[in-house]
Design a protein around this motif. Structure first.
Motif, PDB file in Angstrom:
ATOM      1  N   ALA A   2       1.011  -1.253  -0.260  1.00  0.00           N
ATOM      2  CA  ALA A   2       0.350   0.099  -0.390  1.00  0.00           C
ATOM      3  C   ALA A   2       0.815   1.302  -0.503  1.00  0.00           C
ATOM      4  N   ASP A   3       0.592   2.013  -1.100  1.00  0.00           N
ATOM      5  CA  ASP A   3       0.970   3.751  -0.333  1.00  0.00           C
ATOM      6  C   ASP A   3       1.402   3.959   0.899  1.00  0.00           C
ATOM      7  N   ARG A   4      -0.242   3.265   1.617  1.00  0.00           N
ATOM      8  CA  ARG A   4       0.120   4.677   3.332  1.00  0.00           C
ATOM      9  C   ARG A   4       0.376   3.267   3.454  1.00  0.00           C
ATOM     10  N   LEU A   5       2.043   2.841   4.560  1.00  0.00           N
ATOM     11  CA  LEU A   5       2.196   1.824   5.230  1.00  0.00           C
ATOM     12  C   LEU A   5       2.245   1.905   6.900  1.00  0.00           C
ATOM     13  N   ILE A   6       2.472   1.579   7.661  1.00  0.00           N
ATOM     14  CA  ILE A   6       2.928   1.675   8.513  1.00  0.00           C
ATOM     15  C   ILE A   6       3.647   0.677   9.190  1.00  0.00           C
ATOM     16  N   PHE A   7       5.004   1.057   9.942  1.00  0.00           N
ATOM     17  CA  PHE A   7       5.863   0.112   9.770  1.00  0.00           C
ATOM     18  C   PHE A   7       5.765  -0.686  11.289  1.00  0.00           C
ATOM     19  N   GLY A  63       4.855   5.915   8.044  1.00  0.00           N
ATOM     20  CA  GLY A  63       4.807   6.506  10.169  1.00  0.00           C
ATOM     21  C   GLY A  63       5.926   4.922  10.219  1.00  0.00           C
ATOM     22  N   ALA A  64       6.352   4.907  11.526  1.00  0.00           N
ATOM     23  CA  ALA A  64       6.396   4.223  12.113  1.00  0.00           C
ATOM     24  C   ALA A  64       6.431   3.334  13.595  1.00  0.00           C
ATOM     25  N   ILE A  65       6.175   2.611  14.285  1.00  0.00           N
ATOM     26  CA  ILE A  65       5.964   2.881  16.195  1.00  0.00           C
ATOM     27  C   ILE A  65       6.863   1.585  16.695  1.00  0.00           C
ATOM     28  N   TYR A  66       7.332   1.970  17.966  1.00  0.00           N
ATOM     29  CA  TYR A  66       8.262   1.332  17.854  1.00  0.00           C
ATOM     30  C   TYR A  66       8.131   0.135  19.268  1.00  0.00           C
ATOM     31  N   LEU A  67       7.516  -0.598  19.459  1.00  0.00           N
ATOM     32  CA  LEU A  67       7.141  -1.055  21.102  1.00  0.00           C
ATOM     33  C   LEU A  67       8.610  -1.248  21.845  1.00  0.00           C
ATOM     34  N   ILE A  68       8.638  -0.435  22.667  1.00  0.00           N
ATOM     35  CA  ILE A  68       9.952  -0.618  23.688  1.00  0.00           C
ATOM     36  C   ILE A  68       9.139  -0.966  25.068  1.00  0.00           C
ATOM     37  N   ILE A  90      16.422  12.452   8.316  1.00  0.00           N
ATOM     38  CA  ILE A  90      17.288  13.345   8.190  1.00  0.00           C
ATOM     39  C   ILE A  90      17.862  13.721   6.825  1.00  0.00           C
ATOM     40  N   MET A  91      16.577  12.413   5.955  1.00  0.00           N
ATOM     41  CA  MET A  91      17.490  12.866   4.840  1.00  0.00           C
ATOM     42  C   MET A  91      16.174  13.823   3.819  1.00  0.00           C
ATOM     43  N   SER A  92      14.915  13.820   5.224  1.00  0.00           N
ATOM     44  CA  SER A  92      13.557  14.581   4.197  1.00  0.00           C
ATOM     45  C   SER A  92      14.744  16.237   4.414  1.00  0.00           C
ATOM     46  N   ILE A  93      14.819  16.277   5.784  1.00  0.00           N
ATOM     47  CA  ILE A  93      14.618  17.678   6.186  1.00  0.00           C
ATOM     48  C   ILE A  93      15.994  18.288   5.044  1.00  0.00           C
ATOM     49  N   ARG A  94      16.799  17.676   4.086  1.00  0.00           N
ATOM     50  CA  ARG A  94      17.307  18.084   2.714  1.00  0.00           C
ATOM     51  C   ARG A  94      16.265  18.450   1.653  1.00  0.00           C
ATOM     52  N   SER A  95      15.643  18.160   1.921  1.00  0.00           N
ATOM     53  CA  SER A  95      14.662  18.057   0.355  1.00  0.00           C
ATOM     54  C   SER A  95      13.315  19.030   0.950  1.00  0.00           C
ATOM     55  N   THR A  96      12.845  17.832  -0.130  1.00  0.00           N
ATOM     56  CA  THR A  96      11.002  18.042   0.396  1.00  0.00           C
ATOM     57  C   THR A  96      10.550  17.342   0.553  1.00  0.00           C
ATOM     58  N   ASP A  97      11.177  16.552   1.479  1.00  0.00           N
ATOM     59  CA  ASP A  97       9.751  15.608   1.728  1.00  0.00           C
ATOM     60  C   ASP A  97       9.691  15.776   3.097  1.00  0.00           C
ATOM     61  N   VAL A  98       8.545  14.816   2.877  1.00  0.00           N
ATOM     62  CA  VAL A  98       7.978  15.074   4.602  1.00  0.00           C
ATOM     63  C   VAL A  98       8.325  14.224   5.792  1.00  0.00           C
ATOM     64  N   GLY A  99       8.131  14.669   7.049  1.00  0.00           N
ATOM     65  CA  GLY A  99       9.409  14.028   7.754  1.00  0.00           C
ATOM     66  C   GLY A  99       8.028  12.726   8.374  1.00  0.00           C
ATOM     67  N   ILE A 100       8.697  11.509   8.720  1.00  0.00           N
ATOM     68  CA  ILE A 100       7.988  10.905   8.624  1.00  0.00           C
ATOM     69  C   ILE A 100       7.876  10.055  10.289  1.00  0.00           C
ATOM     70  N   SER A 139      -1.228  11.574  15.999  1.00  0.00           N
ATOM     71  CA  SER A 139       0.064  12.124  15.131  1.00  0.00           C
ATOM     72  C   SER A 139       0.249  10.845  13.895  1.00  0.00           C
ATOM     73  N   LEU A 140      -1.141  10.007  13.244  1.00  0.00           N
ATOM     74  CA  LEU A 140      -0.363   9.223  12.453  1.00  0.00           C
ATOM     75  C   LEU A 140      -1.350   9.524  11.032  1.00  0.00           C
ATOM     76  N   GLN A 141      -2.856  10.734  12.515  1.00  0.00           N
ATOM     77  CA  GLN A 141      -3.596  10.316  11.219  1.00  0.00           C
ATOM     78  C   GLN A 141      -3.632  10.851  10.385  1.00  0.00           C
ATOM     79  N   SER A 142      -2.547  12.078   9.731  1.00  0.00           N
ATOM     80  CA  SER A 142      -2.276  13.173   8.519  1.00  0.00           C
ATOM     81  C   SER A 142      -1.727  12.151   7.852  1.00  0.00           C
ATOM     82  N   VAL A 143      -1.135  11.496   8.344  1.00  0.00           N
ATOM     83  CA  VAL A 143       0.093  10.903   7.046  1.00  0.00           C
ATOM     84  C   VAL A 143      -0.547   9.822   6.090  1.00  0.00           C
TER      85      VAL A 143
END
Length: 272
Positions: A2-7, A63-68, A90-100, A139-143
């Motif tokens: 899927a285009d929109r995947l949560i890891f 988006g990513a979730i980490y069970l800690i 880090i790469m998104s900061i250097r481009s126009t991409d939206v952060g994850i 926090s995940l809703q918009s992405v």
């Protein structure tokens, strides 16, 4: 994929919690996204290259979730999967991409304030609190392309997380119980051997002898929380133990009733 995947990053021992969070996300954002969970039997089909599928999920997720937990925070895989998303941000900061969004969900005895670096640089939440679970979902809703009021009952979800934590930490709680009793119950290996000779489903009584009052209070706290409905603390007649000429110790004779199966289930953890 899927285009929109949560890891959703997790260790195998915490699979049940991963599936619980996955189901809640998919119910809330039905049709908008899918959740990658390596152990769900669907994200990585039989015969697929495990590492390649993990890499694809990390490369394509929005988006990513980490069970800690105190256990998973020490595992290499969690840090590996965090690093992949970290580099993408880090790469998104250097481009126009939206952060994850990268969200640690703390559970089973670890809190956001206790996270090591670099996890402590992320806006972690406490998984057993409804308001913080709602914050994570928002926090995940918009992405994932969602909008409006969230429909999930975060109170129920938080309760389910609490129940998972209780079951997941039974072994460590039992070990805490035995450590608290210390020399009063003798050698733990002998206790295990004795349990191995008893019928399945039976209970064993640990005769602890005279226990200080402060330890009795800690035993009762375990009985009423982490080991609620599992152990039974029996307190005899209170008394005073004169340990030497300068100090007196208040307490009572104590015995603890514990399921044989529980001791055998966690025997390896108990003797570590």
């Amino acid at each position: 994929m899927a285009d929109r995947l949560i890891f959703l990053s997790h260790i195998h021992e915490e699979k049940e919690l991963a599936l619980l969070i996955k189901q809640a996300l998919e119910k809330e954002f039905s049709g908008l996204m899918e959740v990658f969970v390596s152990s769900d039997g669907a994200s990585i089909p039989a015969g697929a290259n495990f590492l390649t599928k993990i890499e694809d999920g990390l490369v394509n997720c929005v988006g990513a979730i980490y069970l800690i937990s105190p256990i998973s925070v020490k595992r290499n895989w969690v840090n590996f999967e965090l690093g992949a998303v970290w580099v993408r941000n880090i790469m998104s900061i250097r481009s126009t991409d939206v952060g994850i969004p990268a969200i640690p969900i703390c559970h089973s005895g670890i809190s956001p304030g206790a996270l090591p670096s670099p996890l402590n640089n992320l806006n972690a939440i406490q998984g057993n609190q409804a308001s913080q679970l709602e914050f994570a979902f928002r926090s995940l809703q918009s992405v994932v392309g969602g909008e409006g009021v969230l429909n999930a009952d975060f109170g129920i979800l938080a309760t389910q997380v609490v129940e998972f934590e209780r079951q997941y930490t039974l072994g460590s709680s039992l070990k805490k119980l035995l450590t608290l009793l210390g020399g009063q119950i003798g050698d733990i290996r002998s206790l295990i051997q004795n349990c191995e000779q008893q019928p399945a489903g039976s209970m064993t009584t640990m005769q602890c002898g005279f226990i200080d009052t402060y330890k009795i209070q800690e035993l009762q706290a375990l009985e009423g929380t982490a080991l609620k409905g599992v152990i039974k603390v029996n307190i005899g007649k209170a008394g005073i133990n004169f340990s030497d000429k300068t100090k007196t110790v208040n307490g009572a004779n104590v015995s603890v009733l514990v399921p044989v199966g529980l001791i055998l289930e966690f025997k390896e953890q108990l003797i570590m």
